[in-house]
Design an enzyme around this catalytic site. Structure first.
Site, PDB file in Angstrom:
ATOM      1  N   CYS A  36      -3.879   3.037  -2.119  1.00  0.00           N
ATOM      2  CA  CYS A  36      -4.790   4.245  -1.851  1.00  0.00           C
ATOM      3  C   CYS A  36      -5.494   4.310  -0.683  1.00  0.00           C
ATOM      4  O   CYS A  36      -6.226   5.108  -0.469  1.00  0.00           O
ATOM      5  CB  CYS A  36      -5.471   4.505  -3.087  1.00  0.00           C
ATOM      6  N   CYS A 110      -5.689  -0.464  -9.337  1.00  0.00           N
ATOM      7  CA  CYS A 110      -7.025  -0.696  -8.650  1.00  0.00           C
ATOM      8  C   CYS A 110      -7.695  -2.082  -8.944  1.00  0.00           C
ATOM      9  O   CYS A 110      -8.538  -2.414  -8.153  1.00  0.00           O
ATOM     10  CB  CYS A 110      -8.082   0.387  -9.323  1.00  0.00           C
TER      11      CYS A 110
HETATM   12 FE1  FES Z   1      -7.901   2.976  -5.030  1.00  0.00          FE
HETATM   13 FE2  FES Z   1      -8.231   2.848  -7.451  1.00  0.00          FE
HETATM   14  S1  FES Z   1      -7.445   4.737  -6.527  1.00  0.00           S
HETATM   15  S2  FES Z   1      -8.548   1.398  -5.828  1.00  0.00           S
END
Ligand code: FES
Length: 129
Positions: A36, A110
């Site tokens: 992400c 995450c």
């Molecule tokens: Fe990036 Fe959780 S969406 S660390």
């Protein structure tokens, strides 16, 4: 967001523990999450303990990321503080998620951020030493 995360995750997200940076840190771990793009910096101070081991005496983090990234960063600092380097580097992303009482499946990645930043900070300390 409510309903996605359990109460413990929400608590660490809203009231993160050990937030900030450490001047003169003995080790620093900087990681980005390839999934992400979120970022985390983790800082440690290391002290010798009475038995010749090395213990994490202070730990802080700065995270630019989602709620789960902040919550996992916060809890990993609590998990690692006071531990020896050997104990701390064994903390895995699954341990972090478990300690938080679980994360939604789509948020499990995450927790990688926190566990890898901790390992990296310990490695950085050992390289500098
Ligand atoms: Fe990036 Fe959780 S969406 S660390």
């Amino acid at each position: 967001m409510t309903g996605v995360y359990n109460e413990k995750v929400m608590d660490h997200f809203i009231n993160p523990r050990n937030l900030g940076s450490l001047k003169n840190a003995d080790g620093k771990g900087e990681v980005g999450n390839p999934v992400c793009g979120d970022m985390m910096n983790l800082y440690i101070k290391v002290d010798k303990n009475g038995t010749g081991g090395e213990t994490i005496s202070e730990i802080k983090f700065e995270t630019l990321g989602c709620g789960a990234a902040i919550a996992t960063s916060s809890i990993v600092t609590e998990m690692a503080k006071g531990k020896t380097l050997e104990e701390a580097e064994k903390i895995s992303d699954l341990d972090v998620a478990r300690e938080l009482g679980g994360l939604p499946p789509q948020k499990l990645h995450c927790s990688n951020l926190a566990a890898s930043a901790l390992k990296k900070a310990i490695r950085d300390y050992r390289v500098k030493k």
